[in-house]
Design a protein around this motif. Structure first.
Motif, PDB file in Angstrom:
ATOM      1  N   ILE A  27      43.776 102.939  71.305  1.00  0.00           N
ATOM      2  CA  ILE A  27      43.011 101.685  71.355  1.00  0.00           C
ATOM      3  C   ILE A  27      43.906 100.516  70.984  1.00  0.00           C
ATOM      4  O   ILE A  27      44.598 100.555  69.972  1.00  0.00           O
ATOM      5  CB  ILE A  27      41.839 101.712  70.332  1.00  0.00           C
TER       6      ILE A  27
ATOM      7  N   TRP B 115      40.773 100.816  75.800  1.00  0.00           N
ATOM      8  CA  TRP B 115      40.971 102.257  75.581  1.00  0.00           C
ATOM      9  C   TRP B 115      41.846 102.817  76.702  1.00  0.00           C
ATOM     10  O   TRP B 115      41.598 102.558  77.881  1.00  0.00           O
ATOM     11  CB  TRP B 115      39.599 102.926  75.607  1.00  0.00           C
TER      12      TRP B 115
ATOM     13  N   LEU C  34      36.370  99.347  76.174  1.00  0.00           N
ATOM     14  CA  LEU C  34      35.413 100.175  75.421  1.00  0.00           C
ATOM     15  C   LEU C  34      34.505  99.351  74.506  1.00  0.00           C
ATOM     16  O   LEU C  34      33.290  99.552  74.473  1.00  0.00           O
ATOM     17  CB  LEU C  34      36.184 101.225  74.604  1.00  0.00           C
TER      18      LEU C  34
ATOM     19  N   ASN D  74      41.284 105.010  67.231  1.00  0.00           N
ATOM     20  CA  ASN D  74      41.593 106.395  67.567  1.00  0.00           C
ATOM     21  C   ASN D  74      40.897 107.333  66.563  1.00  0.00           C
ATOM     22  O   ASN D  74      40.742 107.001  65.385  1.00  0.00           O
ATOM     23  CB  ASN D  74      43.115 106.572  67.533  1.00  0.00           C
TER      24      ASN D  74
END
Ligand code: ADP
Length: 281
Positions: A66, A71, A87, A103
């Motif tokens: 990220i 993402w 995301l 993450n």
């Protein structure tokens, strides 16, 4: 106020309502790899149906990488995430609440630091599972972006292959097959090692040796108060003892304090929920 936490992994997606580091309710569904991120989110939204209205913030702990809420896949074999998928924006729009993403292993590192095996000092978390992931907490702050993706290190052992391809559960199974013992899953290799089968003991020992060397390198880079180890392989009976036995052979000044993770499969949702409530509420 509770936070909605969503942990999207390569095999399963856990959606949980979390309050003060306590998982109040949770639903786990398989991550259908062929579906893609829009559908993974829609499924999480459906799983959270009866909690809508009970949370004001959402935390996402996901496999991959990220940056700025975008993402991407680190290893497309784990999960095929399109490059720079938005995301955080997609989640906010779908759920109607603010969102934060990190993450999964980075989120787990924070969970262990705040509520698990951490002592309050700098902490590095390692998960030895299908692959190898990790997270770093320094001066009370979790590092994001690429930091902690130890499984992809290549400097390890002077080799051009990824570290995780020399130690992970996936490597153990492949190595058993390569040696003519069939595609034996890691738990069966551990059982064979406990039954004193030489080939299995050697595979487990090679993995443990790789992780011990990684711990040594981590100690030299961050000098953390502890290295917390989790994951299906990391927490397999006898594994951490082996890692420690090998580590003890290093000069005492470089030894790591290696401890087992405490939050198990919930470390990611607990960690990301805490971060979301601190940063978004
Ligand atoms: P994930 O990789 O999805 O995060 P896990 O942390 O459970 O999931 O790791 C899965 C890996 O750990 C697989 O390679 C599996 O074979 C191995 N594994 C799971 N349980 C055990 C166990 N009890 N003993 C040894 N290996 C295990």
């Amino acid at each position: 106020r509770p936070v909605l936490a969503i942990d999207i992994g390569g095999t399963k997606t856990m959606t949980a309502l979390v309050s003060d580091a306590e998982v109040l309710e949770e639903v786990t569904v398989p991550t259908q790899r062929s579906d893609g991120p829009d559908t993974w989110l829609t499924n999480a939204h459906a799983a959270a149906e009866r909690w809508h209205g009970k949370y004001d913030a959402i935390g996402l702990a996901v496999t991959g990488f990220i940056r700025n809420g975008l993402w991407s896949a680190m290893n497309p074999e784990t999960l095929g995430i399109p490059e720079n998928y938005p995301l955080v924006d997609k989640t906010s729009a779908l759920f109607g609440a603010r969102a934060l993403a990190m993450n999964d292993a980075q989120a787990a590192a924070w969970g262990e630091y705040r509520f698990g095996a951490g002592s309050g000092g700098d902490l590095v978390f390692l998960t030895v599972s299908t692959g190898v992931g990790g997270g770093i907490v320094i001066n009370g702050r979790p590092l994001g972006g690429l930091a902690g993706h130890f499984g992809l290190m290549q400097s390890f052992g002077g080799s051009s292959t990824y570290l995780e391809d020399q130690v992970s559960g996936r490597w153990m199974q492949a190595e058993a097959a390569r040696q003519g013992f069939g595609a034996t899953p890691a738990p069966d290799i551990f059982n064979a090692a406990r039954n004193d089968e030489t080939w299995a003991k050697a595979i487990v020992a090679r993995s443990a040796r790789g992780i011990a060397m990684l711990c040594r390198d981590i100690q030299l880079i961050f000098d953390p108060a502890e290295i917390v180890i989790g994951g299906g392989v990391g927490l397999a009976e006898g594994y951490l003892d082996l890692v420690r036995d090998i580590s003890i052979q290093a000069p005492s000044a470089i030894r790591s304090n290696i401890v087992p993770a405490k939050l198990a499969a919930r470390a990611g949702v607990i960690g990301i929920a805490d971060l979301a409530s601190r940063l978004l509420l």
